[in-house]
Design an enzyme around this catalytic site. Structure first.
Site, mmCIF file in Angstrom:
data_model
loop_
_atom_site.group_PDB
_atom_site.id
_atom_site.type_symbol
_atom_site.label_atom_id
_atom_site.label_comp_id
_atom_site.label_asym_id
_atom_site.label_seq_id
_atom_site.Cartn_x
_atom_site.Cartn_y
_atom_site.Cartn_z
ATOM 1 N N ASP A 31 0.859 -1.188 0.000
ATOM 2 C CA ASP A 31 0.000 0.000 0.000
ATOM 3 C C ASP A 31 0.891 1.231 0.000
ATOM 4 O OD1 ASP A 31 -1.973 2.092 0.862
ATOM 5 O OD2 ASP A 31 -3.260 0.332 1.141
ATOM 6 N N GLN A 34 -1.644 6.311 0.311
ATOM 7 C CA GLN A 34 -2.297 7.510 -0.201
ATOM 8 C C GLN A 34 -3.684 7.655 0.429
ATOM 9 O OE1 GLN A 34 -3.455 7.326 -4.366
ATOM 10 N NE2 GLN A 34 -3.132 9.503 -4.634
ATOM 11 N N GLY A 36 -4.806 4.622 2.376
ATOM 12 C CA GLY A 36 -4.803 3.591 3.395
ATOM 13 C C GLY A 36 -4.277 4.091 4.738
ATOM 14 N N SER A 76 -10.513 5.647 -6.859
ATOM 15 C CA SER A 76 -11.893 5.189 -6.993
ATOM 16 C C SER A 76 -12.954 6.277 -6.848
ATOM 17 C CB SER A 76 -12.166 4.098 -5.949
ATOM 18 O OG SER A 76 -11.967 4.606 -4.642
ATOM 19 N N THR A 116 -16.080 -3.331 -9.718
ATOM 20 C CA THR A 116 -17.132 -2.401 -9.313
ATOM 21 C C THR A 116 -18.352 -2.522 -10.217
ATOM 22 O OG1 THR A 116 -17.692 -0.043 -9.155
ATOM 23 C CG2 THR A 116 -16.009 -0.644 -10.733
ATOM 24 N N TYR A 140 -13.621 6.196 -14.110
ATOM 25 C CA TYR A 140 -13.308 5.192 -13.091
ATOM 26 C C TYR A 140 -13.811 3.817 -13.516
ATOM 27 C CZ TYR A 140 -14.161 2.403 -8.904
ATOM 28 O OH TYR A 140 -14.232 1.370 -8.005
ATOM 29 N N ARG A 220 -30.136 2.008 -3.903
ATOM 30 C CA ARG A 220 -28.840 1.362 -4.051
ATOM 31 C C ARG A 220 -28.780 0.089 -3.208
ATOM 32 N NH1 ARG A 220 -29.004 4.300 -7.641
ATOM 33 N NH2 ARG A 220 -27.558 5.954 -8.270
#
Length: 329
Positions: A31, A34, A36, A76, A116, A140, A220
């Protein structure tokens, strides 16, 4: 043999690391921190660096016996991707290319990919299944679809088997209360609603109340983050069993409207949570709900924590105990 988790200090990545640890897996984490958080890791061996750094990846693969990869590392934010598509192609697509080339070089032939629902774009059917068309409406989603297609051709050329997990809205926090959702900026509905409950926002904005749904707000599909983590572990096990490459949706199979989420959050928190109706956002479909029948049947996935009340309660417990998140950004 170890599982390499890229982006493992992020929200879903850290919950997956916890799920792997609970099963006694050896875990290696990459990782760049940025987004995390070191504190989110309940186990594993962390390497801080970037997938696009060839020497860095050489070190990771040389120092560990890795037999499978779970790949979360990616930018994301939908809105940002439309303003900075080059950033998304360079980090998401080129970063994945660098990872796949190193996997091939070091003989690692199994990868589970965190994809996604944005790969579908405007849905043809509700609920969405894996055979529906993929026509992303933002950069994205387009990069995630490009990453899936790249994996397909690395399978054809090099026999690297992949399982791509397309999921919808992750929410909630770990049963231990030690890890939860801490993004900057925050863009997900559940934590934004809870920030309003904590008084960190003056209100929650509801973007449009004139959709063709029962209460006029978007619907959603929400899934508990630990149920998502379990699906990634099951996908690794399936690949270890000799599975062919495949794609699975992960979701509840039914959705909740924005107004329903706010009302359940009011009940859970005991707070008023002011809501303000604002104009629609461009590109927001009325309904996004997944069919996860295939994942249940073929992965043996059985989400047990994903009642919306449970999701919001676990998230609320986390936010109350950590109102400033991990406090490291």
């Amino acid at each position: 043999m170890a599982v390499l988790v890229t982006g493992g200090a992020g929200y879903i990545g850290s919950h997956t690391v916890a799920a792997l640890q609970e099963r006694g897996e050896e875990i290696v984490i990459v990782d760049n921190l940025q987004q995390g958080h070191k504190e989110a890791l309940l186990g594993g061996k962390l390497y801080v660096g970037d997938l696009r750094d060839s020497d860095f990846l050489d070190t990771v693969f040389k120092e560990n016996s890795i037999d499978a990869v779970i790949h979360f590392a990616a930018n994301s934010l939908v809105g940002e991707s439309m303003k900075l598509p080059g950033k998304y192609y360079h980090n998401n697509v080129y970063g994945t290319l660098c990872l796949l080339e190193k996997m091939n070089e070091y003989g690692v032939n199994k990868i589970v990919f965190s994809s996604t629902a944005a790969t579908y774009g405007e849905p043809e059917n509700v609920p969405i299944d894996e055979y529906d068309r993929t026509l992303p409406t933002n950069a994205y989603g387009e990069t995630k679809l490009a990453m899936e297609k790249m994996m397909k051709w690395f399978d054809v050329a090099h026999g690297i088997k992949y399982i791509s997990l397309r999921y919808f809205n992750a929410a909630g926090a770990h049963d231990s209360g030690k890890i939860g959702e801490d993004h900057n900026p925050e863009t997900h509905l559940v934590p934004i609603v809870l920030e309003a409950a904590l008084g960190k926002r003056p209100h929650i904005s509801v973007f449009g109340d004139d959709y063709a749904t029962e209460d006029g707000t978007c619907i959603r599909d929400y899934i508990h983050v630990s149920d998502l983590a379990d699906a990634h572990v099951l996908a690794v096990q399936k690949l270890r069993g000799g599975s062919e490459s495949s794609v699975y949706n992960l979701g509840n199979g039914h959705g909740f409207s924005v107004k329903q989420v706010i009302e359940i959050a009011r009940n859970v928190t005991g707070r008023e949570i002011p809501a303000v109706i604002e104009p629609r956002r461009a590109g927001d479909p009325a309904v996004l709900v997944a069919s996860s029948d295939r994942a249940r049947k073929e992965l043996g996935w059985n989400p047990t924590r994903s009642a919306l009340e449970n999701i919001i309660q676990s998230a609320w417990n986390w936010h109350v105990s950590r109102p400033d998140g991990y406090g490291d950004k």
